[in-house]
Write a protein that holds these residues in place. Structure first.
Motif, PDB file in Angstrom:
ATOM      1  N   ASN A 138      -6.623  -0.453  -6.376  1.00  0.00           N
ATOM      2  CA  ASN A 138      -7.073  -1.218  -5.219  1.00  0.00           C
ATOM      3  C   ASN A 138      -7.199  -2.687  -5.617  1.00  0.00           C
ATOM      4  OD1 ASN A 138      -9.501  -1.474  -6.619  1.00  0.00           O
ATOM      5  ND2 ASN A 138     -10.512   0.136  -5.464  1.00  0.00           N
TER       6      ASN A 138
ATOM      7  N   GLU B   5      -0.909   6.614  -2.750  1.00  0.00           N
ATOM      8  CA  GLU B   5      -1.732   6.748  -3.953  1.00  0.00           C
ATOM      9  C   GLU B   5      -2.514   5.477  -4.282  1.00  0.00           C
ATOM     10  OE1 GLU B   5       1.090   7.841  -6.895  1.00  0.00           O
ATOM     11  OE2 GLU B   5       1.448   9.807  -6.025  1.00  0.00           O
ATOM     12  N   GLY B   6      -2.583   4.537  -3.371  1.00  0.00           N
ATOM     13  CA  GLY B   6      -3.270   3.264  -3.620  1.00  0.00           C
ATOM     14  C   GLY B   6      -2.292   2.114  -3.461  1.00  0.00           C
TER      15      GLY B   6
ATOM     16  N   PRO C 281      -4.654   4.805 -11.814  1.00  0.00           N
ATOM     17  CA  PRO C 281      -4.696   5.654 -10.617  1.00  0.00           C
ATOM     18  C   PRO C 281      -5.584   5.050  -9.523  1.00  0.00           C
ATOM     19  CG  PRO C 281      -5.989   6.615 -12.396  1.00  0.00           C
ATOM     20  CD  PRO C 281      -5.312   5.394 -12.953  1.00  0.00           C
ATOM     21  N   PHE C 282      -5.205   5.314  -8.260  1.00  0.00           N
ATOM     22  CA  PHE C 282      -5.946   4.841  -7.088  1.00  0.00           C
ATOM     23  C   PHE C 282      -6.214   3.337  -7.162  1.00  0.00           C
ATOM     24  CE2 PHE C 282      -7.191   9.285  -7.829  1.00  0.00           C
ATOM     25  CZ  PHE C 282      -6.566   9.838  -6.726  1.00  0.00           C
TER      26      PHE C 282
ATOM     27  N   ASN D 131       0.833  -1.193   0.000  1.00  0.00           N
ATOM     28  CA  ASN D 131       0.000   0.000   0.000  1.00  0.00           C
ATOM     29  C   ASN D 131       0.870   1.247   0.000  1.00  0.00           C
ATOM     30  OD1 ASN D 131      -2.590  -1.231   0.107  1.00  0.00           O
ATOM     31  ND2 ASN D 131      -2.185  -1.767   2.227  1.00  0.00           N
TER      32      ASN D 131
END
Length: 72
Positions: free
Chosen positions: A50, A15-16, A47-48, A12
């Motif tokens: 997860n 930015e994610g 981006p981001f 982690n």
């Protein structure tokens, strides 16, 4: 019944998530492979990032069900 399994090694960040490595086990052939560096770099550009986005990308590329993808 042989199953295909994936282990995603990630950490982690602010930015994610950041994917470090992806290990793939093909049960029907008793074979262990690693995802290409290019594929890992493509995932890390999202981006981001997860777990759900990573699972979707791996499922799309390798056809392995999301429930067979684990994280370390």
């Amino acid at each position: 019944m042989d199953t295909n399994k994936v282990t995603v090694i990630a950490n982690n960040t602010a930015e994610g998530m950041s994917v470090i490595d992806i290990d793939i086990f093909v049960g029907s052939r008793n074979m262990h492979i690693q995802a290409t560096r290019r594929f890992i770099d493509e995932i890390n550009k999202v981006p981001f990032l997860n777990e759900e986005k990573i699972k979707s990308a791996v499922t799309r590329k390798y056809g392995i069900p999301k429930e067979n993808i684990s994280f370390r």
